[in-house]
Design an enzyme around this catalytic site. Structure first.
Site, PDB file in Angstrom:
ATOM      1  N   ARG A  25     -47.830  23.035  29.814  1.00  0.00           N
ATOM      2  CA  ARG A  25     -48.149  24.519  29.568  1.00  0.00           C
ATOM      3  C   ARG A  25     -49.128  24.731  30.739  1.00  0.00           C
ATOM      4  O   ARG A  25     -49.019  25.983  30.639  1.00  0.00           O
ATOM      5  CB  ARG A  25     -49.813  23.616  28.868  1.00  0.00           C
ATOM      6  CG  ARG A  25     -50.515  24.283  28.381  1.00  0.00           C
ATOM      7  CD  ARG A  25     -51.686  23.770  27.532  1.00  0.00           C
ATOM      8  NE  ARG A  25     -52.116  24.837  26.285  1.00  0.00           N
ATOM      9  CZ  ARG A  25     -53.226  25.423  26.040  1.00  0.00           C
ATOM     10  NH1 ARG A  25     -54.429  23.954  27.270  1.00  0.00           N
ATOM     11  NH2 ARG A  25     -53.889  25.651  25.542  1.00  0.00           N
ATOM     12  N   ILE A  51     -53.624  31.660  24.740  1.00  0.00           N
ATOM     13  CA  ILE A  51     -52.764  30.500  24.543  1.00  0.00           C
ATOM     14  C   ILE A  51     -53.193  29.393  23.578  1.00  0.00           C
ATOM     15  O   ILE A  51     -54.658  28.971  24.181  1.00  0.00           O
ATOM     16  CB  ILE A  51     -52.053  29.819  25.619  1.00  0.00           C
ATOM     17  CG1 ILE A  51     -51.057  28.903  25.802  1.00  0.00           C
ATOM     18  CG2 ILE A  51     -53.138  29.155  27.077  1.00  0.00           C
ATOM     19  CD1 ILE A  51     -50.589  28.191  26.761  1.00  0.00           C
ATOM     20  N   SER A  52     -52.662  29.495  22.731  1.00  0.00           N
ATOM     21  CA  SER A  52     -52.943  28.397  21.698  1.00  0.00           C
ATOM     22  C   SER A  52     -53.794  26.678  22.107  1.00  0.00           C
ATOM     23  O   SER A  52     -52.921  26.437  23.285  1.00  0.00           O
ATOM     24  CB  SER A  52     -52.628  28.268  20.739  1.00  0.00           C
ATOM     25  OG  SER A  52     -51.886  29.591  19.641  1.00  0.00           O
ATOM     26  N   GLN A  53     -54.633  27.191  21.580  1.00  0.00           N
ATOM     27  CA  GLN A  53     -55.100  24.827  22.068  1.00  0.00           C
ATOM     28  C   GLN A  53     -53.872  24.546  22.061  1.00  0.00           C
ATOM     29  O   GLN A  53     -52.772  23.874  20.783  1.00  0.00           O
ATOM     30  CB  GLN A  53     -55.861  24.462  20.717  1.00  0.00           C
ATOM     31  CG  GLN A  53     -56.389  23.317  21.420  1.00  0.00           C
ATOM     32  CD  GLN A  53     -57.787  22.693  19.494  1.00  0.00           C
ATOM     33  OE1 GLN A  53     -57.525  23.245  18.640  1.00  0.00           O
ATOM     34  NE2 GLN A  53     -58.596  22.181  19.826  1.00  0.00           N
ATOM     35  N   PRO A  54     -53.463  23.538  22.328  1.00  0.00           N
ATOM     36  CA  PRO A  54     -52.715  21.875  22.282  1.00  0.00           C
ATOM     37  C   PRO A  54     -52.372  21.878  21.195  1.00  0.00           C
ATOM     38  O   PRO A  54     -51.470  21.479  20.381  1.00  0.00           O
ATOM     39  CB  PRO A  54     -52.861  20.860  23.696  1.00  0.00           C
ATOM     40  CG  PRO A  54     -53.276  21.864  24.117  1.00  0.00           C
ATOM     41  CD  PRO A  54     -54.460  22.419  23.485  1.00  0.00           C
TER      42      PRO A  54
END
Ligand code: SAH
Length: 204
Positions: A25, A51-54
């Site tokens: 990431r 960037i979205s949360q994992p």
């Protein structure tokens, strides 16, 4: 990240966990955010986007239950992180980003990672990507006020469309499944995404 943020919250699909381990990431966040790349949160990537949360990315991949032979359309390339994960999970990925600078940046990054089954396009993804339709799966990484009709049209039968529905501050992760007998709708709880822009978005 995988053990604490994903497995403890019920993401146990081995294929999803495997790709979350394999795609770094930190490559997808701006240099000044690098140290925070594995935190349990969305991070700024410029141009008011994230960037979205994992966990949210993993949840979306889990809900889609991908077999490996799918042709997938992603709306909202952003950093390219989810597109990279999808590239390892399915046969072919088309990803559409509306902001030219982000589209250009992710194209260079994904190219440098030799993910040759991802095809990046700069366009209004609320209109889908008719040139390559139909798709087995369409996944939208931005919140739509309602399901954009072109996306349902560009879905195969059977096919799955996963999209956060709502106008903020919280939306509902919603799965539409197209079958011979019609379209079913299943909700997977609350989420928070940046708004979808364009013709069927909330912002122009
Ligand atoms: N999947 C991304 C998440 C990015 S956030 C990642 O893994 O990093 C959502 C992205 O959707 C933003 O980059 C935003 O610019 C983009 N977006 C918003 N509306 C769009 C539209 N109509 N078409 C294509 N992209 C759009």
């Amino acid at each position: 990240m995988v053990a604490d943020q994903l497995m403890k919250r019920g993401i146990l699909d081995p294929r999803v966990l495997d790709v979350m381990r394999r795609i770094p990431r930190d490559r997808f966040v701006p240099g000044d955010q690098c140290e925070r790349a594995y935190e349990d949160r969305a991070l700024a990537i410029g141009h008011d986007q994230t960037i979205s949360q994992p966990y949210m990315v993993a949840l979306m991949l889990k809900v889609l239950t991908l077999a490996g032979n799918e042709k997938v359309l992603e709306i909202g390339t952003g950093s390219g992180y989810e597109a990279a994960l999808l590239a390892l999970l399915v046969q072919e990925v088309h990803t559409v980003e509306i902001i030219p600078e982000l589209a250009e940046r992710s194209k260079i990054l994904l190219g440098s990672m030799k993910l040759t089954n991802v095809h990046e396009h700069q366009s209004d993804g609320s209109l889908g990507w008719p040139q390559e339709s139909p798709f087995d799966v369409i996944v939208v990484a931005a919140a739509a006020p309602d399901v954009p009709p072109p996306l349902l049209e560009q879905l195969k039968t059977p096919g799955k469309l996963l999209v956060p529905i709502g106008k903020g501050p919280r939306e509902t992760l919603t799965l539409f499944e197209k079958t011979k007998s019609g379209v079913t709708r299943t909700e997977f709880g609350g989420c928070a995404f940046v708004p979808l822009r364009g013709a069927y978005g909330v912002l122009d």
